[in-house]
Design an enzyme around this catalytic site. Structure first.
Site, PDB file in Angstrom:
ATOM      1  N   ASP A  69      14.928  27.281  65.397  1.00 63.82           N
ATOM      2  CA  ASP A  69      15.603  27.448  66.693  1.00 63.82           C
ATOM      3  C   ASP A  69      17.128  27.298  66.678  1.00 63.82           C
ATOM      4  O   ASP A  69      17.647  26.369  66.058  1.00 63.82           O
ATOM      5  CB  ASP A  69      15.139  26.381  67.690  1.00 63.82           C
ATOM      6  CG  ASP A  69      13.662  26.174  67.715  1.00 63.82           C
ATOM      7  OD1 ASP A  69      12.938  26.930  67.067  1.00 63.82           O
ATOM      8  OD2 ASP A  69      13.240  25.230  68.393  1.00 63.82           O
TER       9      ASP A  69
HETATM   10  C1  FRU Z   1      10.300  25.373  68.511  1.00 61.53           C
HETATM   11  C2  FRU Z   1      10.140  23.984  67.991  1.00 61.53           C
HETATM   12  C3  FRU Z   1      10.698  22.980  68.968  1.00 61.53           C
HETATM   13  C4  FRU Z   1      11.053  21.822  68.106  1.00 61.53           C
HETATM   14  C5  FRU Z   1      11.519  22.490  66.858  1.00 61.53           C
HETATM   15  C6  FRU Z   1      11.227  21.721  65.609  1.00 61.53           C
HETATM   16  O1  FRU Z   1      10.320  26.352  67.544  1.00 61.53           O
HETATM   17  O2  FRU Z   1       8.770  23.753  67.753  1.00 61.53           O
HETATM   18  O3  FRU Z   1       9.812  22.675  70.016  1.00 61.53           O
HETATM   19  O4  FRU Z   1      12.048  21.049  68.695  1.00 61.53           O
HETATM   20  O5  FRU Z   1      10.860  23.738  66.791  1.00 61.53           O
HETATM   21  O6  FRU Z   1      11.797  22.324  64.502  1.00 61.53           O
END
Ligand code: FRU
Length: 663
Positions: free
Chosen positions: A41
């Site tokens: 993300d």
């Molecule tokens: C989304 C997610 C978020 C989390 C992050 C962990 O892709 O699952 O909810 O904060 O990735 O890497």
């Protein structure tokens, strides 16, 4: 649930059967990638003092998910990125999950010094069984970060509470946070005067798409095109069951009064098509195959009653019987051919599932012994409707042929309920507003504090999908961000629709275009004969001229091609990556993904942007976006228009080769 979320990347790694060898040719030129290692993300998107910061979920120790930390890059134009050191590391066994960053102009947090407004990051601290919200701050323009010693600032003692997005709400003069209660399919809102003490405001959900867990919310105002009004928009990312399969994003428009988000009504649920009202050719409800010719072993001697031994659950068929060539596993091959029947009505509708291989796993329609239509599954045990237009064969006799020549993984076909009808049958997806109809647009968040382009916020997403992200065949880096896009709303029949366009800065990368007007497909392809490349920005306006399907093939060569097209039967613009190159690194990768469009004056209008491993399509004036990763051979670099039947015309085309940003 949380556990499955965390082992997901590791489990998927098992699919990386072909060695994930050096694939630097795949590294995109103008999409952000990290020099090495895993990324997911985008985090902490904030503009400050002329600089766009991009933080992101990053594993400093490897190319699969783990040790989540905030990686960092800085840009002045969102295309040229300077790589920075890790900003917020995993520390004391607490990972730094997704979150946001704000410029605390009034120094409400007290982290500022010497009149310097601090940048404050609000992120999720993750350890087994607990997720809480934490702060880190910087007083040197984001170069170095200090974790707040009073962390966590918000802890409600649960395991799935993550991805805070914070903004300053001017009317109530306080900070507001949107944060996901992932397993409950809810977004919680909190307020604060100082970013350190948070009070609950309200909850939103579950509503819209709720099959997947909820992650990475964002709440912001968006201008409504052609008016001076704005509307609030809440975006929610979903871990699964998005239209293209796997993870994706939905949005809600509505109002926010500083306390509660109230959503506008969702689009009406599509009415079930009267698919059964036509002439049923085969429904497999009897004990035998009655009249079908059977060859080989694959299809057995009678219809299946659903899921066979050792098979994942089969769904989506009608009644209690169907054709399922998994009876004796994937290995056996064979064919079955229906008795002759007379074609009538506009469409032959049927349900298909199982493996995806146009050559080896096929449903064929034979007219005079010739194949006039063919379809395959989509590596899914869920059957979905396919509708073939058959009006042109009215009164002719035909046979349906089912082929299973595939013995390897996913070497089986599912088939049910063939019916001649006046309407095409569609498989309804969950009733929600979708941000992107492709599989590779996840966790998008908007820039905080950034200059607005005509009032439009800018966002970007992680260009991958949790289904196969850890197996994508690139090295020594893994995963890219999408192109940044600007966002507005367009009113259509009383409903506000999300409109997205690539950022204007992209035009700086354009070279001399190939321009065309009013050419047939053959004439246009003559002009493209010597055109080679992997990076293009193109605008196409095509008159389908009665074609059943029309579009453009990208990355053509050595049997590979990626199709971007429009289909009359489905009314959709789509990206078909089934033959796009390396599709075998994960069973969920290959596929075709589309969204329904309204044609303007009968014309198919497409903006398509390709980089070395991606295709981003903007159709219906930006209302239907499709983002797909592709992994073709570097030598597959041709482009050509194509059509199925009809006399289409390329009314106008501008095809700009793109050049990497100047360093
Ligand atoms: C989304 C997610 C978020 C989390 C992050 C962990 O892709 O699952 O909810 O904060 O990735 O890497």
């Amino acid at each position: 649930m949380m556990i499955s979320r965390l082992i997901r990347p590791l489990a998927a790694a098992a699919w990386c059967l072909t060695p994930c060898l050096a694939a630097e040719p795949m590294r995109p030129a103008f999409h952000y990638t990290s020099p090495v290692n895993w990324l997911n993300d985008p985090n902490g998107l904030v503009w400050h003092d002329g600089e766009y910061h991009l933080f992101f979920q990053y594993n400093p120790h490897g190319d699969i998910w783990g040790h989540m930390s905030w990686g960092h890059a800085i840009s002045r134009d969102l295309l040229n990125w300077e790589h920075m050191p890790v900003a917020i590391p995993e520390k004391d066994g607490i990972m730094a999950f997704s979150g946001c960053a704000v410029v605390d102009v009034a120094n409400t947090s007290g982290f500022g010094k010497d009149d310097v407004a601090p940048l404050v990051a609000i992120y999720t601290g993750h350890r087994e069984g607990i997720q809480d919200q934490r702060l880190a701050y910087s007083t040197d323009k984001g170069r170095t970060w200090t974790m707040y010693e009073g962390n966590p600032v918000l802890d409600i003692g649960i395991a799935d509470f993550r991805d805070p997005k914070v903004f300053w709400h001017e009317p109530t003069k306080r900070w507001v946070m949107a944060v996901a209660l992932s397993l409950e399919r809810k977004i919680a809102f909190y307020s604060s005067q100082n970013l350190k003490d948070w009070k609950p405001l309200s909850h939103f959900g579950p509503v819209g798409s709720v099959k997947g867990i909820w992650e990475c919310p964002d709440l912001f105002e968006v201008p409504v095109e052609g008016t001076d009004r704005k509307r609030w928009m809440l975006t929610v990312n979903l871990g699964d069951a998005a239209p293209a399969g796997g993870s994706g994003a939905q949005y809600f428009t509505g109002t926010f009064d500083g306390q509660t988000f109230t959503a506008d009504p969702l689009p009406p649920t599509p009415a079930a098509e009267p698919i059964s009202s036509g002439k049923v050719i085969a429904d497999f409800e009897r004990s035998g195959y009655k009249g079908w010719e059977i060859e080989g072993e694959a299809f057995g001697t009678r219809p299946s009653r659903g899921t066979e031994d050792g098979q994942n659950p089969v769904g989506g068929y009608l009644g209690s019987g169907l054709v399922n060539s998994y009876g004796k596993g994937d290995a056996p091959t064979g064919r079955m051919t229906s008795p002759e029947f007379t074609l009538s009505g506009g469409f032959l509708n049927f349900l298909v599932g199982g493996g995806a291989s146009p050559e080896r796993l096929a449903v064929n329609l034979l007219v005079d012994g010739k194949v006039v239509h063919t379809a395959t599954g989509r590596k899914s045990e869920e059957l979905r409707w396919v509708a073939w237009p058959v009006a042109e064969f009215k009164g002719r006799t035909a046979r349906i042929q089912l082929v299973d020549e595939e013995s390897g993984e996913w070497g089986h076909l599912l088939f049910d309920h063939a019916v001649l009808s006046d309407k095409p049958a569609r498989t309804p997806i969950e009733n929600a507003n979708w941000v992107d109809y492709g599989p590779d647009f996840y966790a998008a968040v908007t820039y905080s504090n950034a200059p607005l382009v005509d009032g439009r916020p800018t966002w970007l997403a992680w260009m991958s999908n949790w289904k196969y992200a850890v197996a994508t065949p690139t090295s020594p880096w893994r995963s890219a961000m999408t192109l940044p896009r600007t966002i507005s709303l367009r009113m259509e029949g009383g409903r506000a629709r999300l409109i997205q366009h690539p950022i204007d800065q992209l035009e700086k990368l354009r070279r001399e275009p190939i321009r065309m007007s009013r050419l047939s497909i053959q004439e246009a392809n003559k002009r493209l004969e010597d055109v080679r490349g992997t990076r293009f920005d193109m605008r196409l306006r095509i008159d389908p001229g009665g074609a059943e399907e029309v579009g453009i093939k990208l990355r053509v060569g050595g049997g590979q091609e990626t199709l971007v097209g429009w289909s009359r039967a489905s009314g959709e613009v789509f990206v078909d990556r089934t033959k796009s190159g390396n599709v075998d690194f994960h069973p969920d990768f290959s596929g075709k993904h589309g969204g329904a469009v309204t044609l303007q004056d009968g014309m198919v209008e497409l903006r398509i942007i390709t980089d070395d491993c991606s295709v981003e399509v903007f159709a219906d004036g930006g209302a239907v976006c499709i983002t797909d990763l592709i992994f073709p051979s570097a030598s597959a670099d041709g482009i050509e228009f194509y059509a199925k039947s009809g006399k289409p015309q390329i009314v106008a085309a501008e095809i700009y080769p793109l050049h990497p940003p100047e360093k």
